[in-house]
Design an enzyme around this catalytic site. Sequence first.
Site, PDB file in Angstrom:
ATOM      1  N   HIS A 231       3.833  -3.748   7.898  1.00 51.81           N
ATOM      2  CA  HIS A 231       3.404  -2.345   7.934  1.00 51.81           C
ATOM      3  C   HIS A 231       2.429  -2.011   6.807  1.00 51.81           C
ATOM      4  O   HIS A 231       1.913  -0.899   6.754  1.00 51.81           O
ATOM      5  CB  HIS A 231       4.612  -1.403   7.917  1.00 51.81           C
ATOM      6  CG  HIS A 231       5.340  -1.342   6.611  1.00 51.81           C
ATOM      7  ND1 HIS A 231       6.489  -2.051   6.355  1.00 51.81           N
ATOM      8  CD2 HIS A 231       5.096  -0.635   5.484  1.00 51.81           C
ATOM      9  CE1 HIS A 231       6.920  -1.782   5.139  1.00 51.81           C
ATOM     10  NE2 HIS A 231       6.096  -0.916   4.585  1.00 51.81           N
ATOM     11  N   ASP A 259       8.404  -7.135  10.839  1.00 52.64           N
ATOM     12  CA  ASP A 259       7.688  -6.499   9.731  1.00 52.64           C
ATOM     13  C   ASP A 259       7.194  -7.580   8.781  1.00 52.64           C
ATOM     14  O   ASP A 259       7.689  -7.732   7.678  1.00 52.64           O
ATOM     15  CB  ASP A 259       8.570  -5.493   9.004  1.00 52.64           C
ATOM     16  CG  ASP A 259       7.750  -4.572   8.092  1.00 52.64           C
ATOM     17  OD1 ASP A 259       6.505  -4.670   8.114  1.00 52.64           O
ATOM     18  OD2 ASP A 259       8.364  -3.757   7.381  1.00 52.64           O
ATOM     19  N   GLY A 338       5.905   1.670  -2.252  1.00 51.77           N
ATOM     20  CA  GLY A 338       5.063   0.705  -2.951  1.00 51.77           C
ATOM     21  C   GLY A 338       5.735  -0.635  -3.178  1.00 51.77           C
ATOM     22  O   GLY A 338       5.075  -1.640  -3.463  1.00 51.77           O
ATOM     23  N   SER A 340       7.155  -2.225  -0.861  1.00 47.73           N
ATOM     24  CA  SER A 340       7.068  -2.959   0.402  1.00 47.73           C
ATOM     25  C   SER A 340       6.321  -4.278   0.255  1.00 47.73           C
ATOM     26  O   SER A 340       5.294  -4.358  -0.421  1.00 47.73           O
ATOM     27  CB  SER A 340       6.355  -2.105   1.453  1.00 47.73           C
ATOM     28  OG  SER A 340       7.239  -1.227   2.073  1.00 47.73           O
ATOM     29  N   SER A 355      10.951  -4.511   3.413  1.00 49.04           N
ATOM     30  CA  SER A 355      10.458  -3.723   4.527  1.00 49.04           C
ATOM     31  C   SER A 355      10.601  -2.226   4.255  1.00 49.04           C
ATOM     32  O   SER A 355       9.636  -1.474   4.330  1.00 49.04           O
ATOM     33  CB  SER A 355      11.203  -4.085   5.813  1.00 49.04           C
ATOM     34  OG  SER A 355      10.812  -3.252   6.886  1.00 49.04           O
TER      35      SER A 355
END
Length: 516
Positions: A231, A259, A338, A340, A355
């Site tokens: 993402h 993801d 952030g 992620s 994720s």
Amino acid sequence: MTALTLAMLLTAAGMGMAEAAPSGPLALEGNASTTSAIPTSDPIPAAQSKAMQRDLGLSADGVQSQLAADADAGRVESKLSVSLGKAYAGTWLSKGSMTPSVGTTDPAQSALISASGANPVLVSRSLDELDQVKATLDAKTAEAASSVRSWYVDPTSNTVVVESQDAAAADALIQKSGADVSAVRTLSVNAGYEPKDVTRGGDEFRRNVSGGYILCSIGFAVDGGFVTAGHCGANGQNVQGFNGGEMGTYRGSSFPGNDYAWVQTNGNWDVQANVNNYNGGAVAVNGSDEAAVGASICRSGRTTGWRCGNIRAKNVTVNYSEGAVYGMTTTSACVEGGDSGGSFISGNQAQGVTSGGSGNCSSGGDSIFQPLQPILQKYGLRLKLQGGGGGGRSIIGLANKCIDVPNSDFADGKRLQLWDCNGSGAQKWDFAGDGTVRAGGKCMDVAWANTANGTAIQLANCSGNKAQQFTLSGAGDLVSILANKCVDVTGNNSASGTPLQLWECSGNPNQKWRLG
């Protein structure tokens, strides 16, 4: 969240290779030590240990015990998930317990479970049966209300759990799916899950957008780039580094459904095989053995740095507002925007990339990660490993002595030994991306692919045989992938020249190793 610096990124063990004929002579000798299981050194950096103490409420000694228990649970899960067949019902570590529990539908298997060092738990449903119940829910993903945030198999309760902010919405999904209601339970939660990628400003890994940029965190170093969350960006989009300089391009991305993504970096960036510990150093990653439910886990990300918790559930279906993602893992470690794409690690074993999650690190929250292996398999990637291709590192064990090639003789079949550390090429080992441990162009090898206790650990021509695949666990065990046993100093003898052998993992000092 301070983003993962490019000089400090994760690695993991390589993929398995086709088994070939064993190489080199066989030697059998010695007995395993029977001394107490006390680690001779910390297998993880001090900063990582402090984070586990902070977030898990452990003492310094408790961290070492937890790492040993995590590694043991992983070995038990790997073995019994196969040997119990359709009677297998999951492996987990209960809070406060250092012994893994294993569920089974067959009481006759209790003796086998106990003999493997686990607590047998008799249950009514196998893991296969619970997976089928979950699959009926997955088939109705499109009809799940937004207040239903996830569902997963929970081996500890022998049920499928549906997490929801609205009990009626959960019940509606269960009824629509036609799932066996006796096998499903609903768990009330206060907030839904959301991807954590919308923080703007700061540094590290960014993607320019109209009016600013989106920040994410780098996960694992692979040959040619790194993996991160899907993402965070789409295939073909360019990314920039912490200094705003062009960094590379997304070569693959999937979200929702999965993801994950990978970015191919340009020649200006060297993504190294470490993880930023946010204390001025890096954490070495020596493999990617999957940790069990209940095992400790830590994550690194650009906004909240090092945070630790425990694995709550695997194979979770997460109902994001953008669409469902499948096969995820949830943890009690907090996460914020952030973070992620950042690194999840258990001990020194790479687990996956961040994720999303719920809550925050101030008032409390939890997290979701995309497991690592599906990313590698999807894009045909190979992770970089600590020490791989860089001149090698010493492997230090009993009495602070090193694994050594006798007389620097790199001949096929040379029995490895314990020796005073001297920095020579005979003690420089590379953890290669295919799971092998190499010195002088040859591979560490279980002689003749024999899995019996006492089998010689030797140097041999690299062949692709699983007998040449090893992983260094977070508990400091150097484990043969073929045998699921440990590299052992024969007879607990610390004298230089003592040969190395294969033996059941015991946690004893003569089986504890660290990188120098």
